[in-house]
Design a protein around this motif. Structure first.
Motif, PDB file in Angstrom:
ATOM      1  N   THR A  67       0.864  -1.192   0.000  1.00 11.07           N
ATOM      2  CA  THR A  67       0.000   0.000   0.000  1.00 11.07           C
ATOM      3  C   THR A  67       0.898   1.239   0.000  1.00 11.07           C
ATOM      4  O   THR A  67       1.894   1.286   0.716  1.00 11.07           O
ATOM      5  CB  THR A  67      -0.895  -0.004   1.257  1.00 11.07           C
ATOM      6  OG1 THR A  67      -0.151  -0.517   2.365  1.00 11.07           O
ATOM      7  CG2 THR A  67      -2.109  -0.871   1.066  1.00 11.07           C
ATOM      8  N   THR A 122       2.153   4.960   0.775  1.00 11.34           N
ATOM      9  CA  THR A 122       2.022   5.951   1.847  1.00 11.34           C
ATOM     10  C   THR A 122       2.535   7.287   1.328  1.00 11.34           C
ATOM     11  O   THR A 122       3.715   7.402   0.990  1.00 11.34           O
ATOM     12  CB  THR A 122       2.873   5.560   3.083  1.00 11.34           C
ATOM     13  OG1 THR A 122       2.525   4.236   3.460  1.00 11.34           O
ATOM     14  CG2 THR A 122       2.628   6.501   4.240  1.00 11.34           C
ATOM     15  N   GLY A 148       7.377  -2.164  -1.841  1.00  7.41           N
ATOM     16  CA  GLY A 148       6.241  -1.262  -1.892  1.00  7.41           C
ATOM     17  C   GLY A 148       5.417  -1.442  -3.159  1.00  7.41           C
ATOM     18  O   GLY A 148       5.531  -2.458  -3.865  1.00  7.41           O
ATOM     19  N   ALA A 196       5.484   0.170  -5.947  1.00  8.50           N
ATOM     20  CA  ALA A 196       6.215   0.441  -7.200  1.00  8.50           C
ATOM     21  C   ALA A 196       5.457   1.388  -8.140  1.00  8.50           C
ATOM     22  O   ALA A 196       5.186   1.044  -9.290  1.00  8.50           O
ATOM     23  CB  ALA A 196       6.565  -0.887  -7.902  1.00  8.50           C
ATOM     24  N   ASN A 217       7.458  -8.778 -10.314  1.00  7.49           N
ATOM     25  CA  ASN A 217       7.777 -10.144  -9.895  1.00  7.49           C
ATOM     26  C   ASN A 217       6.805 -10.592  -8.794  1.00  7.49           C
ATOM     27  O   ASN A 217       6.744  -9.954  -7.744  1.00  7.49           O
ATOM     28  CB  ASN A 217       9.216 -10.163  -9.365  1.00  7.49           C
ATOM     29  CG  ASN A 217       9.759 -11.573  -9.249  1.00  7.49           C
ATOM     30  OD1 ASN A 217       8.993 -12.538  -9.310  1.00  7.49           O
ATOM     31  ND2 ASN A 217      11.061 -11.696  -9.075  1.00  7.49           N
TER      32      ASN A 217
HETATM   33  P1  NAD Z   1       9.114   0.019  -3.958  1.00 12.47           P
HETATM   34  O1  NAD Z   1       9.442  -1.230  -3.216  1.00 12.47           O
HETATM   35  O2  NAD Z   1       7.712   0.204  -4.356  1.00 12.47           O
HETATM   36  O3  NAD Z   1      10.022   0.086  -5.264  1.00 12.47           O
HETATM   37  C1  NAD Z   1      11.448   0.049  -5.168  1.00 12.47           C
HETATM   38  C2  NAD Z   1      12.033  -0.498  -6.468  1.00 12.47           C
HETATM   39  O4  NAD Z   1      11.785  -1.896  -6.519  1.00 12.47           O
HETATM   40  C3  NAD Z   1      11.401   0.087  -7.714  1.00 12.47           C
HETATM   41  O5  NAD Z   1      12.392   0.175  -8.725  1.00 12.47           O
HETATM   42  C4  NAD Z   1      10.371  -0.938  -8.108  1.00 12.47           C
HETATM   43  O6  NAD Z   1      10.026  -0.935  -9.462  1.00 12.47           O
HETATM   44  C5  NAD Z   1      11.057  -2.237  -7.702  1.00 12.47           C
HETATM   45  N1  NAD Z   1      10.112  -3.292  -7.339  1.00 12.47           N
HETATM   46  C6  NAD Z   1       9.310  -3.318  -6.249  1.00 12.47           C
HETATM   47  N2  NAD Z   1       8.589  -4.454  -6.250  1.00 12.47           N
HETATM   48  C7  NAD Z   1       8.920  -5.141  -7.344  1.00 12.47           C
HETATM   49  C8  NAD Z   1       8.505  -6.386  -7.910  1.00 12.47           C
HETATM   50  N3  NAD Z   1       7.584  -7.167  -7.321  1.00 12.47           N
HETATM   51  N4  NAD Z   1       9.060  -6.787  -9.055  1.00 12.47           N
HETATM   52  C9  NAD Z   1       9.986  -6.034  -9.661  1.00 12.47           C
HETATM   53  N5  NAD Z   1      10.439  -4.855  -9.190  1.00 12.47           N
HETATM   54  C10 NAD Z   1       9.900  -4.413  -8.052  1.00 12.47           C
HETATM   55  O7  NAD Z   1       9.640   1.212  -3.046  1.00 12.47           O
HETATM   56  P2  NAD Z   1       9.298   2.755  -3.020  1.00 12.47           P
HETATM   57  O8  NAD Z   1       9.274   3.300  -4.402  1.00 12.47           O
HETATM   58  O9  NAD Z   1      10.257   3.287  -2.029  1.00 12.47           O
HETATM   59  O10 NAD Z   1       7.849   2.855  -2.384  1.00 12.47           O
HETATM   60  C11 NAD Z   1       6.664   3.016  -3.148  1.00 12.47           C
HETATM   61  C12 NAD Z   1       5.469   3.106  -2.204  1.00 12.47           C
HETATM   62  O11 NAD Z   1       5.278   1.873  -1.523  1.00 12.47           O
HETATM   63  C13 NAD Z   1       5.622   4.180  -1.117  1.00 12.47           C
HETATM   64  O12 NAD Z   1       4.422   4.875  -1.000  1.00 12.47           O
HETATM   65  C14 NAD Z   1       5.897   3.398   0.135  1.00 12.47           C
HETATM   66  O13 NAD Z   1       5.436   4.045   1.288  1.00 12.47           O
HETATM   67  C15 NAD Z   1       5.129   2.116  -0.126  1.00 12.47           C
HETATM   68  N6  NAD Z   1       5.627   0.914   0.603  1.00 12.47           N
HETATM   69  C16 NAD Z   1       4.688   0.046   1.026  1.00 12.47           C
HETATM   70  C17 NAD Z   1       5.096  -1.111   1.673  1.00 12.47           C
HETATM   71  C18 NAD Z   1       4.045  -2.062   2.142  1.00 12.47           C
HETATM   72  O14 NAD Z   1       2.862  -1.859   1.909  1.00 12.47           O
HETATM   73  N7  NAD Z   1       4.419  -3.124   2.812  1.00 12.47           N
HETATM   74  C19 NAD Z   1       6.460  -1.380   1.840  1.00 12.47           C
HETATM   75  C20 NAD Z   1       7.397  -0.478   1.340  1.00 12.47           C
HETATM   76  C21 NAD Z   1       6.966   0.685   0.715  1.00 12.47           C
END
Ligand code: NAD
Length: 379
Positions: free
Chosen positions: A115, A117, A304, A306, A319
């Protein structure tokens, strides 16, 4: 200025009283659920936002297959929970709107997509809220790199530290901002107990306690002290204190990193270092996590939502391995180790042995759906 100081002192008093009350509740403890005898298990499925619904729907298909008989007999129910989207949370001005929280509390365990934030503002993270509301105090994140002998498991305290009051700091615009960090004895004792108990039950003989107790003398100092008190009940397990900065370096040092087994950390350090660990394993898209409490448990990808991937039109290439690993942890938690083993083996074949459908997260790789289709063949 005097008015600001008075208001801040009053605010601080409120926080202090609330935290002392929380400590009191924790001290009483709660009975743990045993799913071996459970006649009915409700698994809540929450899509979340961004890539969340994309990866979660694939995990749902996999669970439907693995739990086919239990679903047919009515012992297991997969229940979709709507409304934990960013749009709804913003519209309602609530990290977790009441009816969504009520629906969540009506389940036994949860599989949750990430989700978003928003940065700044006052909307609390849905995760922080859920971890607090469901008292999910142990964030457990396994990371393995078999060819390097890496088999790590992180026990991150999940309800305290900088996160407990992360949206309730004080601010004098243009002059000063202050957040609060909280460590309670009971909160530390229960996460330390979870880590040492895991070590004992899984034949691990090493626990690394990771803090910054040289600087955060009160909070991290208490965390380390209490962790050692708990360690005294596990004389067969060796434990060492480490500072988070050097441990961060150690994880990227191939000469020493495989010697670590179980890590025990306060909330923020655990949050950060587990992304580093996941990257060593192959990226955040490969790692799952469990948020465990005594009454509820919630299973997630470690990453997060993404949003940049969605903007680039690459959401379908996310992924799903992360949420599938989380599904494996969920199955283990509800005492279905045979099904968890089947899923783990199928993931191993797809990701390590055959590597025929490789998800890179971008258009040059397979889609989330293609990977799940391939995995379903291996189940
Ligand atoms: P993110 O984890 O969403 O992305 C970081 C990097 O990892 C990006 O390049 C993204 O494309 C890549 N990535 C993430 N998941 C992937 C997957 N399954 N497969 C391939 N690539 C993947 O981190 P962020 O950009 O710092 O955060 C985005 C949002 O997500 C923010 O609003 C943050 O608060 C939220 N967040 C939520 C959670 C949760 O709900 N548990 C955890 C972390 C961040």
């Amino acid at each position: 200025m005097e008015e600001f100081i008075r208001a801040s002192v009053a605010h601080f008093e409120t926080l202090l009283r609330e935290q002392l009350k929380r400590q009191e509740t924790m001290e009483k403890g709660a009975a743990k659920r045993d799913y071996r005898q459970a006649e009915h298990i409700t698994i809540g499925i929450i899509g979340g936002d961004g890539i969340g619904p994309i990866i979660v729907s694939e995990a749902r298909r996999v669970l439907e297959r693995l739990l086919k008989e239990e679903i047919a007999s009515g012992r297991v129910e997969l229940r979709d929970i709507e409304g934990l989207t960013l749009e709804n949370r913003l519209a309602r001005g609530k990290a977790v709107p009441e009816e969504v929280l009520a629906a969540i509390k009506g389940c036994d365990v949860l599989l949750k997509g990430p989700t978003t934030t928003p940065k700044g503002g006052t909307l609390e993270s849905a995760n922080v809220t859920l971890r607090r509301e469901l008292d999910l105090y142990a964030n457990v994140r396994p990371v393995t790199v078999p060819e390097e002998g890496i088999d790590w498991i992180f026990f991150r305290e999940n309800t305290e530290g900088e996160y407990a009051l992360g949206s309730r700091g004080i601010e004098l615009p243009g002059k000063l901002s202050m957040d609060f960090k909280v460590t309670t004895d009971a909160g530390t004792r229960r996460i330390a107990r979870a880590a040492f108990e895991y070590a004992r039950q899984n034949g691990k003989d090493n626990v690394a306690i990771v803090t910054k107790a040289n600087i955060m003398k009160k909070t991290d100092g208490a965390f380390s002290r209490i962790a050692h008190e708990v360690a005294a009940d596990y004389p067969e397990i060796h434990c060492d204190d480490w500072y988070i900065d050097i441990m961060t370096a150690n994880l990227v040092n191939p000469a020493v990193r495989s010697q670590y087994q179980v890590f025990l950390l306060p909330n923020l350090y655990g949050d950060i270092i587990t992304d580093e660990a996941a990257q060593i394993q192959g990226g955040v898209g490969t790692a799952g996590s469990a948020n465990m409490g005594d009454s509820y448990a919630m299973f997630e990808a470690i990453h997060g939502s993404a949003p940049r991937k969605i903007e680039a039109g690459e959401g379908d290439y996310a992924n799903p391995a992360s949420i599938l690993k989380a599904s494996e942890l969920l199955l283990r938690h509800i005492a279905m180790a045979d099904k968890a083993d089947r899923l783990a083996e199928a993931l191993r074949i797809c990701m390590e042995e055959e590597k025929r459908v490789v998800v890179t997260g971008h258009r040059d790789g397979a889609t989330c759906r293609e990977f799940a289709d391939y995995l379903l063949e291996k189940l």
